[in-house]
Design a protein around this motif. Structure first.
Motif, PDB file in Angstrom:
ATOM      1  N   SER A 145       0.829  -1.211   0.000  1.00 15.31           N
ATOM      2  CA  SER A 145       0.000   0.000   0.000  1.00 15.31           C
ATOM      3  C   SER A 145       0.860   1.257   0.000  1.00 15.31           C
ATOM      4  CB  SER A 145      -0.926   0.018   1.219  1.00 15.31           C
ATOM      5  OG  SER A 145      -1.747  -1.103   1.227  1.00 15.31           O
ATOM      6  N   TYR A 146       1.872   1.258   0.832  1.00 11.95           N
ATOM      7  CA  TYR A 146       2.796   2.389   0.922  1.00 11.95           C
ATOM      8  C   TYR A 146       3.453   2.640  -0.441  1.00 11.95           C
ATOM      9  CZ  TYR A 146       7.018   4.942   2.239  1.00 11.95           C
ATOM     10  OH  TYR A 146       8.025   5.858   2.318  1.00 11.95           O
ATOM     11  N   SER A 147       3.896   1.569  -1.090  1.00  9.76           N
ATOM     12  CA  SER A 147       4.571   1.697  -2.385  1.00  9.76           C
ATOM     13  C   SER A 147       3.634   2.218  -3.460  1.00  9.76           C
ATOM     14  CB  SER A 147       5.133   0.353  -2.814  1.00  9.76           C
ATOM     15  OG  SER A 147       6.058  -0.111  -1.878  1.00  9.76           O
ATOM     16  N   LEU A 148       2.427   1.704  -3.483  1.00 14.02           N
ATOM     17  CA  LEU A 148       1.450   2.126  -4.494  1.00 14.02           C
ATOM     18  C   LEU A 148       1.107   3.602  -4.341  1.00 14.02           C
ATOM     19  CD1 LEU A 148      -0.298   1.217  -6.844  1.00 14.02           C
ATOM     20  CD2 LEU A 148      -2.068   0.604  -5.207  1.00 14.02           C
ATOM     21  N   ILE A 149       0.874   4.029  -3.120  1.00 13.79           N
ATOM     22  CA  ILE A 149       0.555   5.441  -2.871  1.00 13.79           C
ATOM     23  C   ILE A 149       1.734   6.335  -3.250  1.00 13.79           C
ATOM     24  CG2 ILE A 149       0.092   7.135  -1.053  1.00 13.79           C
ATOM     25  CD1 ILE A 149      -1.577   4.862   0.329  1.00 13.79           C
ATOM     26  N   GLY A 150       2.945   5.928  -2.873  1.00 16.90           N
ATOM     27  CA  GLY A 150       4.132   6.715  -3.208  1.00 16.90           C
ATOM     28  C   GLY A 150       4.341   6.843  -4.705  1.00 16.90           C
ATOM     29  N   MET A 151       4.131   5.755  -5.410  1.00 14.23           N
ATOM     30  CA  MET A 151       4.325   5.771  -6.854  1.00 14.23           C
ATOM     31  C   MET A 151       3.279   6.647  -7.544  1.00 14.23           C
ATOM     32  SD  MET A 151       4.766   2.610  -9.471  1.00 14.23           S
ATOM     33  CE  MET A 151       3.047   2.431  -9.909  1.00 14.23           C
ATOM     34  N   VAL A 152       2.026   6.496  -7.174  1.00 16.20           N
ATOM     35  CA  VAL A 152       0.955   7.290  -7.788  1.00 16.20           C
ATOM     36  C   VAL A 152       1.155   8.775  -7.497  1.00 16.20           C
ATOM     37  CG1 VAL A 152      -1.534   7.749  -7.726  1.00 16.20           C
ATOM     38  CG2 VAL A 152      -0.697   5.396  -7.855  1.00 16.20           C
ATOM     39  N   ALA A 153       1.536   9.094  -6.272  1.00 15.78           N
ATOM     40  CA  ALA A 153       1.755  10.494  -5.906  1.00 15.78           C
ATOM     41  C   ALA A 153       2.900  11.118  -6.697  1.00 15.78           C
ATOM     42  CB  ALA A 153       2.025  10.605  -4.406  1.00 15.78           C
ATOM     43  N   PHE A 191      12.914  12.368  -8.799  1.00 19.12           N
ATOM     44  CA  PHE A 191      11.501  12.113  -9.111  1.00 19.12           C
ATOM     45  C   PHE A 191      11.323  10.754  -9.799  1.00 19.12           C
ATOM     46  CE2 PHE A 191      12.094  16.797  -9.435  1.00 19.12           C
ATOM     47  CZ  PHE A 191      11.503  17.103  -8.220  1.00 19.12           C
ATOM     48  N   ASN A 192      12.198  10.485 -10.774  1.00 15.44           N
ATOM     49  CA  ASN A 192      12.146   9.198 -11.454  1.00 15.44           C
ATOM     50  C   ASN A 192      12.501   8.068 -10.492  1.00 15.44           C
ATOM     51  OD1 ASN A 192      13.625  10.763 -14.314  1.00 15.44           O
ATOM     52  ND2 ASN A 192      11.476  10.401 -13.969  1.00 15.44           N
ATOM     53  N   TYR A 193      13.417   8.346  -9.610  1.00 17.07           N
ATOM     54  CA  TYR A 193      13.868   7.328  -8.662  1.00 17.07           C
ATOM     55  C   TYR A 193      12.754   6.937  -7.688  1.00 17.07           C
ATOM     56  CZ  TYR A 193      16.903   4.869  -5.390  1.00 17.07           C
ATOM     57  OH  TYR A 193      17.474   3.922  -4.586  1.00 17.07           O
ATOM     58  N   VAL A 194      11.954   7.893  -7.255  1.00 12.50           N
ATOM     59  CA  VAL A 194      10.833   7.588  -6.357  1.00 12.50           C
ATOM     60  C   VAL A 194       9.871   6.630  -7.044  1.00 12.50           C
ATOM     61  CG1 VAL A 194       8.757   8.571  -5.294  1.00 12.50           C
ATOM     62  CG2 VAL A 194      10.953   9.692  -4.974  1.00 12.50           C
ATOM     63  N   ILE A 195       9.557   6.895  -8.285  1.00 15.33           N
ATOM     64  CA  ILE A 195       8.636   6.028  -9.019  1.00 15.33           C
ATOM     65  C   ILE A 195       9.259   4.650  -9.237  1.00 15.33           C
ATOM     66  CG2 ILE A 195       7.481   5.689 -11.248  1.00 15.33           C
ATOM     67  CD1 ILE A 195       7.145   8.782 -11.264  1.00 15.33           C
ATOM     68  N   PHE A 196      10.512   4.627  -9.674  1.00 17.46           N
ATOM     69  CA  PHE A 196      11.200   3.367  -9.921  1.00 17.46           C
ATOM     70  C   PHE A 196      11.298   2.527  -8.646  1.00 17.46           C
ATOM     71  CE2 PHE A 196      15.098   0.834 -10.193  1.00 17.46           C
ATOM     72  CZ  PHE A 196      14.835   0.104 -11.337  1.00 17.46           C
ATOM     73  N   LYS A 197      11.667   3.164  -7.553  1.00 17.06           N
ATOM     74  CA  LYS A 197      11.835   2.464  -6.280  1.00 17.06           C
ATOM     75  C   LYS A 197      10.500   1.856  -5.813  1.00 17.06           C
ATOM     76  CE  LYS A 197      14.337   3.257  -2.003  1.00 17.06           C
ATOM     77  NZ  LYS A 197      15.171   4.186  -1.281  1.00 17.06           N
ATOM     78  N   LEU A 238       5.273  14.029 -11.395  1.00 16.23           N
ATOM     79  CA  LEU A 238       6.626  14.589 -11.447  1.00 16.23           C
ATOM     80  C   LEU A 238       7.550  13.831 -12.394  1.00 16.23           C
ATOM     81  CD1 LEU A 238       7.025  15.123  -7.601  1.00 16.23           C
ATOM     82  CD2 LEU A 238       6.488  16.858  -9.319  1.00 16.23           C
ATOM     83  N   LEU A 239       7.025  12.775 -13.012  1.00 17.13           N
ATOM     84  CA  LEU A 239       7.846  11.897 -13.846  1.00 17.13           C
ATOM     85  C   LEU A 239       8.611  12.645 -14.934  1.00 17.13           C
ATOM     86  CD1 LEU A 239       8.696   8.999 -14.455  1.00 17.13           C
ATOM     87  CD2 LEU A 239       6.697   8.793 -15.909  1.00 17.13           C
TER      88      LEU A 239
END
Length: 162
Positions: A12-20, A148-154, A24-25
């Motif tokens: 859940s944490y990962s999904l929310i972080g990625m969507v948020a 920004f890309n790293y947050v999504i990738f991670k 910024l991608l």
């Protein structure tokens, strides 16, 4: 919170972080050009996911105040690794602060004239040690990866993991 597994919480944490982070991608695009940075960028989210997993396990077993204090070992680990790998220098107040953090974590584990390591505290120590290592890994990865890309990738890697 007991009816949910630790894996579900990390997912859940990962999904929310990625969507948020998706808006910024394209703001500042940047991806690594070396295999070394790519490898670290894959290792980091795996370790981050494991650390989060350990944190939820720790919170289930011991008081939040204990987890919070014991997990501060991350500060000690990241400072020591920073001194080793980045030649960072700590003096005076910094060294005193590290000593106090370490002593505070040990005091929390002290019971009846000895240090007692219960399962939940062990999870908190693992969480803190991994977070401390992640600070160093992420510092290296961000040399070539847009934050920004790293947050999504991670978060994407953690989604696949959990």
């Amino acid at each position: 919170m007991e009816k949910y597994s630790s894996s579900t919480m990390v997912l859940s944490y990962s999904l929310i972080g990625m969507v948020a982070a998706l808006p910024l991608l394209l703001y500042e695009f940047g991806i690594p050009s070396t295999t070394y940075h790519w490898a670290l960028s894959i290792i980091s989210p795996i370790l981050f996911g494991l650390s989060a997993f350990f944190s939820y396990k720790a919170y289930k077993l011991v008081d939040a105040s204990v987890v919070g204090l014991v997990s501060r070992v991350n500060i000690v680990v990241s400072a020591i690794l920073g001194m080793i790998f980045f030649n960072e220098v700590l003096q005076g107040v910094g060294l005193l602060g590290l000593a106090l953090v370490l002593i505070g974590s040990l005091v929390i584990m002290y019971e009846g004239k000895r240090i007692r390591l219960v399962k939940g505290v062990g999870y908190a120590l693992l969480m803190g040690a991994i977070y401390g290592l992640l600070v160093v890994i992420d510092k290296v990865v961000i040399e070539q990866f847009s934050p920004f890309n790293y947050v999504i990738f991670k978060n994407l890697i953690m989604l696949f993991m959990f």
